[in-house]
Scaffold this motif. Structure first.
Motif, mmCIF file in Angstrom:
data_model
loop_
_atom_site.group_PDB
_atom_site.id
_atom_site.type_symbol
_atom_site.label_atom_id
_atom_site.label_comp_id
_atom_site.label_asym_id
_atom_site.label_seq_id
_atom_site.Cartn_x
_atom_site.Cartn_y
_atom_site.Cartn_z
ATOM 1 N N MET A 1 0.829 -1.202 0.000
ATOM 2 C CA MET A 1 0.000 0.000 0.000
ATOM 3 C C MET A 1 0.866 1.256 0.000
ATOM 4 S SD MET A 1 -3.471 0.712 1.769
ATOM 5 C CE MET A 1 -3.092 0.585 3.491
ATOM 6 N N ALA B 1 1.997 1.979 -3.484
ATOM 7 C CA ALA B 1 0.977 2.620 -4.323
ATOM 8 C C ALA B 1 0.875 4.114 -3.996
ATOM 9 C CB ALA B 1 -0.376 1.929 -4.121
ATOM 10 N N MET B 2 0.950 4.445 -2.701
ATOM 11 C CA MET B 2 0.889 5.857 -2.298
ATOM 12 C C MET B 2 2.108 6.635 -2.761
ATOM 13 S SD MET B 2 -0.416 6.502 1.515
ATOM 14 C CE MET B 2 0.119 8.223 1.298
ATOM 15 N N GLN C 1 4.051 6.221 -5.243
ATOM 16 C CA GLN C 1 3.985 6.505 -6.670
ATOM 17 C C GLN C 1 3.118 7.743 -6.951
ATOM 18 O OE1 GLN C 1 3.489 2.704 -8.276
ATOM 19 N NE2 GLN C 1 4.302 3.200 -10.319
#
Lengths: 133, 133, 133, 133
Positions: free
Chosen positions: A5, A8-9, A11
């Motif tokens: 997670m 993803a953040m 990026q």
């Protein structure tokens, strides 16, 4: 909060001029402290009427702070700073209230500690933002 | 927000030294503006990716602000001021974003207006608190 | 909930096969009842420990129900039905609890009424959905 | 969720006839899964418009589910069952949506998995409740 997670953040945040230089581990620690604070305050809010409203307010603000850090694309440095200040102030209010019952209530002792940890973690994010500004 | 509920709230607040002098109609207008802002931002958050994260953040903060005003027993003047500042800052961020699409999106135009109204109502509460401090 | 916002929502819902036939005025009444229920339960949750946890749970669920109706693009008929059932069940629990104190507490009487209104409004949405299925 | 907090909760639940027989480790696993689902859905809701509304609805419901389990004093077996069904249905809707983009989006893959885990954990609580009823 797991590494996938955070990946993803991270990026998403690279594309944000205000946020690109942030140390993700400081943000992650803050989100974890907000989540723990929301949970401790929620449990404590069911125990006694004296502190319950402060605990509900603090749980609400800590949850909103955590989710807003997961949606950094919709924050600016200015709104982030103001949110962190509000979270710190609300944690202070709740901690002050719960400290008065910490001697005879496990829930209040746990809640006051979670508020303290959340305040410290929010201050660490503020320090990081001011250092990189 | 109807008069019966405001009556229940007013009774609670009379026992709070920091809050006793507040004009309930100013608070009520602020809670109504926060509720309208939360709803407008929630609708707008489903329309386009550009503003969606800011709208979600603003909806979250406006909702927390409204509920915290309904739980004044758990607020201090200091935490109330910090929360109002955070709500104003978050409304500003969302309004700035949505104003960029206001020409071609009904939802963004409505959302930006609701954010503006919410900011104004929060400022009116701040003004009242500073005048009575 | 004003007409401009309902207009923005209606436009979104026309593209949804499951939702296209919905009478927006029934949905609007339900969202208004959920918002009023969230507010009444939030006030009542600060009054006495007996009903406070049920009031907090009901406020939380009613708020989530309202926001989910504002984000119909992310609902299916099945999840909508299950959410409505959960909101009805939570309102029932809170109303049952608050009715026990309705004689001597304005907040509980107001809260129980708001829960009843919210249940009725959720049932009206369910009826509409079943009629159009 | 740490052991001290679970201890505070366990003590509260012993006084609840409906809830006394619950295995706290099953509840704890469900609260952790709801928290992880809320966070994953919140991150995913900022990524693309296709699934964003479903992710927001699911984050909202999972958060409400988690907090309601922390406030068991305000639940009955009936409202708990209905809330679990709503959370399962909302996770299903979000997972179905995000699975369509799982091949090319890390956030959607992560979100779909968190929804699946949350559904499984909610079903485990339901199974436990039905076994002890």
């Amino acid at each position: 909060m797991d590494s996938m997670m955070m990946g993803a953040m991270t990026q998403s945040m690279k594309s944000m001029p205000d946020m690109a230089a942030m140390d993700m581990s400081v943000l992650q620690a803050c989100m974890d402290a907000c989540a723990a604070c929301e949970q401790a305050c929620t449990v404590c809010s069911t125990q006694m009427m004296d502190c319950s409203p402060a605990c509900m307010n603090c749980a609400d603000m800590a949850g909103t702070m955590m989710r807003s850090m997961l949606r950094m694309q919709g924050m600016t440095a200015a709104s982030m700073m103001a949110m962190l200040d509000a979270c710190i102030a609300m944690c202070q209010t709740c901690m002050d209230e719960c400290m008065q019952h910490a001697d005879h209530s496990d829930a209040c002792r746990m809640c006051a500690q979670a508020c303290k940890d959340c305040m410290d973690a929010c201050m660490a994010v503020k320090d990081m933002m001011m250092a990189s500004a």
